[in-house]
Design a protein around this motif. Structure first.
Motif, PDB file in Angstrom:
ATOM      1  N   SER A  55     -25.229  58.948  -8.583  1.00 22.05           N
ATOM      2  CA  SER A  55     -25.790  57.793  -7.690  1.00 22.05           C
ATOM      3  C   SER A  55     -26.235  56.785  -8.666  1.00 22.05           C
ATOM      4  CB  SER A  55     -27.104  58.476  -6.960  1.00 22.05           C
ATOM      5  OG  SER A  55     -28.337  58.658  -7.874  1.00 22.05           O
ATOM      6  N   CYS A  56     -26.462  55.610  -7.773  1.00 25.52           N
ATOM      7  CA  CYS A  56     -26.957  54.431  -8.650  1.00 25.52           C
ATOM      8  C   CYS A  56     -28.464  54.605  -9.361  1.00 25.52           C
ATOM      9  CB  CYS A  56     -27.281  53.076  -7.706  1.00 25.52           C
ATOM     10  SG  CYS A  56     -27.878  51.680  -8.621  1.00 25.52           S
ATOM     11  N   THR A  57     -28.910  55.635  -8.409  1.00 22.16           N
ATOM     12  CA  THR A  57     -30.400  56.199  -9.169  1.00 22.16           C
ATOM     13  C   THR A  57     -30.332  56.702 -10.508  1.00 22.16           C
ATOM     14  OG1 THR A  57     -31.237  56.136  -6.849  1.00 22.16           O
ATOM     15  CG2 THR A  57     -32.576  57.355  -8.432  1.00 22.16           C
ATOM     16  N   LEU A  60     -29.340  54.220 -13.062  1.00 23.10           N
ATOM     17  CA  LEU A  60     -30.560  53.725 -13.658  1.00 23.10           C
ATOM     18  C   LEU A  60     -31.344  54.578 -14.588  1.00 23.10           C
ATOM     19  CD1 LEU A  60     -31.375  51.781 -10.078  1.00 23.10           C
ATOM     20  CD2 LEU A  60     -31.160  50.652 -12.363  1.00 23.10           C
ATOM     21  N   THR A  85     -34.962  51.089  -8.746  1.00 28.41           N
ATOM     22  CA  THR A  85     -35.266  50.069  -9.726  1.00 28.41           C
ATOM     23  C   THR A  85     -36.470  50.299 -10.648  1.00 28.41           C
ATOM     24  OG1 THR A  85     -34.389  48.439  -8.103  1.00 28.41           O
ATOM     25  CG2 THR A  85     -34.845  47.597 -10.144  1.00 28.41           C
ATOM     26  N   ALA A 155     -26.489  47.420  -7.816  1.00 32.35           N
ATOM     27  CA  ALA A 155     -25.925  48.570  -6.698  1.00 32.35           C
ATOM     28  C   ALA A 155     -25.084  47.976  -5.629  1.00 32.35           C
ATOM     29  CB  ALA A 155     -27.184  49.061  -6.048  1.00 32.35           C
ATOM     30  N   HIS A 179     -23.241  54.729  -2.702  1.00 34.13           N
ATOM     31  CA  HIS A 179     -23.700  55.205  -1.513  1.00 34.13           C
ATOM     32  C   HIS A 179     -22.947  54.902  -0.096  1.00 34.13           C
ATOM     33  CE1 HIS A 179     -26.926  55.522   1.518  1.00 34.13           C
ATOM     34  NE2 HIS A 179     -27.230  56.594   1.049  1.00 34.13           N
ATOM     35  N   GLY A 189     -23.068  58.399  -4.931  1.00 32.57           N
ATOM     36  CA  GLY A 189     -22.592  58.190  -6.118  1.00 32.57           C
ATOM     37  C   GLY A 189     -23.097  57.031  -6.715  1.00 32.57           C
TER      38      GLY A 189
HETATM   39  C1  LIG Z   1     -28.657  51.283  -2.769  1.00 29.90           C
HETATM   40  C2  LIG Z   1     -29.294  50.564  -3.772  1.00 29.90           C
HETATM   41  C3  LIG Z   1     -30.000  51.759  -4.955  1.00 29.90           C
HETATM   42  C4  LIG Z   1     -29.734  53.122  -4.936  1.00 29.90           C
HETATM   43  O1  LIG Z   1     -28.431  53.623  -4.683  1.00 29.90           O
HETATM   44  P1  LIG Z   1     -28.202  55.090  -4.715  1.00 29.90           P
HETATM   45  O2  LIG Z   1     -26.827  55.304  -5.025  1.00 29.90           O
HETATM   46  O3  LIG Z   1     -28.531  55.763  -3.506  1.00 29.90           O
HETATM   47  O4  LIG Z   1     -29.116  55.910  -5.799  1.00 29.90           O
HETATM   48  C5  LIG Z   1     -30.872  51.056  -5.844  1.00 29.90           C
HETATM   49  N1  LIG Z   1     -30.979  49.616  -5.942  1.00 29.90           N
HETATM   50  C6  LIG Z   1     -30.508  48.773  -5.162  1.00 29.90           C
HETATM   51  C7  LIG Z   1     -30.758  47.475  -5.002  1.00 29.90           C
HETATM   52  C8  LIG Z   1     -29.783  49.336  -3.956  1.00 29.90           C
HETATM   53  O5  LIG Z   1     -29.199  48.399  -2.873  1.00 29.90           O
END
Ligand SMILES: *Cc1c(COP(=O)(O)O)cnc(C)c1O
Length: 386
Positions: A55-57, A60, A85, A155, A179, A189
């Motif tokens: 994930s982006c999480t 991060l 974030t 993201a 996502h 992802g």
């Molecule tokens: C969607 C999003 C995330 C989280 O993304 P995931 O892949 O669901 O973990 C984090 N920061 C921002 C700004 C987003 O738009």
């Protein structure tokens, strides 16, 4: 009903999934499709390395870990953002220090960052809202002068640029999301974009449970072992295969979204010229990726009325972030520095209209006609009240 979002399905997904499962017989991470996706992203975003993550999480979390930020140290970020974030730093017992946003782009106000710096500040975390870049030259200059790291929550910013440079590789680390609500998706992802080659090995170990297994697979060492703290951040090949299928038609998806974005902008321009709504601003130095189309209403009350009106017309339009500094966790873990001049006010006015691959030009015209109808009605009511 016109939904707000539909996850992208481009066509070749099933074929790629079948290849991973039936032919490659590899469904854990780092197989053919993960490699292809990473190579594609490295080329298109000018990263020295891209690591696909769950994930982006989790990207991060990797970036926060690699930044070396520790307990009680501070990270400057906007309050108008998704929780991840901030979460990735709170996990490290660091303190999010929120500063105000600019009303034009909804991005962190670069002119308000320096005042929030203390001797505990280690990182500036920026968010490229709606895939529109923050004022990166100014932010990098501040970071350089104060020896801070810059992490881009990218993201929403895939294939957007700032002064010709792709987002995510301007700061030290960039974090992409795949996502199902993002332009290209693998369900759940993300990816970590690396700017500096000298941190690649640390990232590789962190992502592979703290082992040097990646080196082992490349034949650079003859056994692998536990080297450092790590976790499991690599996604399955099945997810990577789904994403790869979309990247093979990435430009087509990009164009589709951009066409709808431009139609919205064109058809809603008269309302903006009349001062009824505001439209998104794209600074001159930036190109965007049509991740989101939003408008700004007069205030919270008008926005809620418009959401209700559009719902009656079978259109799902939605608001976005509740500022983190007013949430229970935001109050507990962080603090707002300076005055909240725009964060709360602008977030209350913002309304996102449907945007996805597959949304048609006719649907956009219908949505714009309904928004106009709402404001026409309002205008008549205001006239009757006078
Ligand atoms: C969607 C999003 C995330 C989280 O993304 P995931 O892949 O669901 O973990 C984090 N920061 C921002 C700004 C987003 O738009």
């Amino acid at each position: 009903m016109i939904p707000f979002n539909v996850p992208p399905y481009a066509g070749p997904e099933m074929e790629c999934l079948e290849k991973a499962a039936k032919i490659n017989r590899k469904i854990c991470g780092d197989g053919e499709f993960t490699k292809k996706v990473s190579a594609w992203l490295e080329e298109r975003t000018q990263a020295s390395r891209v690591f696909l993550t769950t994930s982006c999480t989790s990207a991060l979390e990797m970036a926060a870990h690699l930044s070396g930020i520790g307990e009680g140290e501070e990270v400057i970020m906007p309050s108008y953002t998704f929780v991840s974030t901030a979460d990735c730093f709170v996990l490290r017992h660091a303190v999010p220090v929120f500063v105000d946003i600019r009303p034009d782009t909804m991005n962190i106000d670069e002119r308000k960052i320096e005042d929030a710096i203390t001797d505990k500040t280690r990182v500036i975390a920026v968010v490229h809202y709606a895939g529109v870049a923050c004022e990166m030259d100014t932010i990098l200059d501040i970071a350089r002068r104060h020896h801070l790291m810059v992490i881009e929550d990218n993201a929403q910013g895939i294939l957007s640029t700032y002064k010709g440079h792709p987002l995510g590789t301007i700061g030290d680390f960039g974090c992409l999301s795949f996502h199902e609500t993002k332009n290209y998706s693998m369900g759940e992802g993300g990816a970590l974009q690396m700017r500096d080659p000298d941190r690649i090995e640390d990232a590789e170990i962190l992502r592979e449970k703290g082992t040097n297994r990646s080196k082992f697979f490349r034949g650079q060492i003859d056994k692998y072992t536990w080297m450092n703290y790590g976790s499991s951040y690599l996604p399955s090949e099945l997810n990577a295969a789904y994403l790869y299928a979309q990247l093979t038609v990435a430009d087509e998806i990009f164009k589709w979204r951009m066409d709808r974005w431009n139609e919205y902008r064109e058809q809603l321009a008269p309302l903006a010229e009349d001062g009824r709504i505001e439209l998104p601003v794209i600074p001159e130095d930036c190109t965007h990726n049509a991740h989101m189309f939003y408008i700004k209403c007069r205030d919270l009350e008008e926005r809620q009325a418009l959401i209700g009106f559009l719902k009656e017309k079978d259109i799902l339009a939605v608001f976005h972030y509740i500022p983190l500094h007013i949430s229970p966790a935001g109050r507990r873990f962080g603090r707002f520095h300076g005055e909240d001049e725009y964060t709360t006010k602008e977030s209350e006015r913002l309304l996102r209209l449907p945007m996805y691959y597959g949304l048609t030009a006719d649907q956009v015209s219908y949505i714009c006609a309904c928004v106009k109808e709402f404001y026409d009605k309002q205008g008549r009511q205001a006239a009757a009240n006078r």
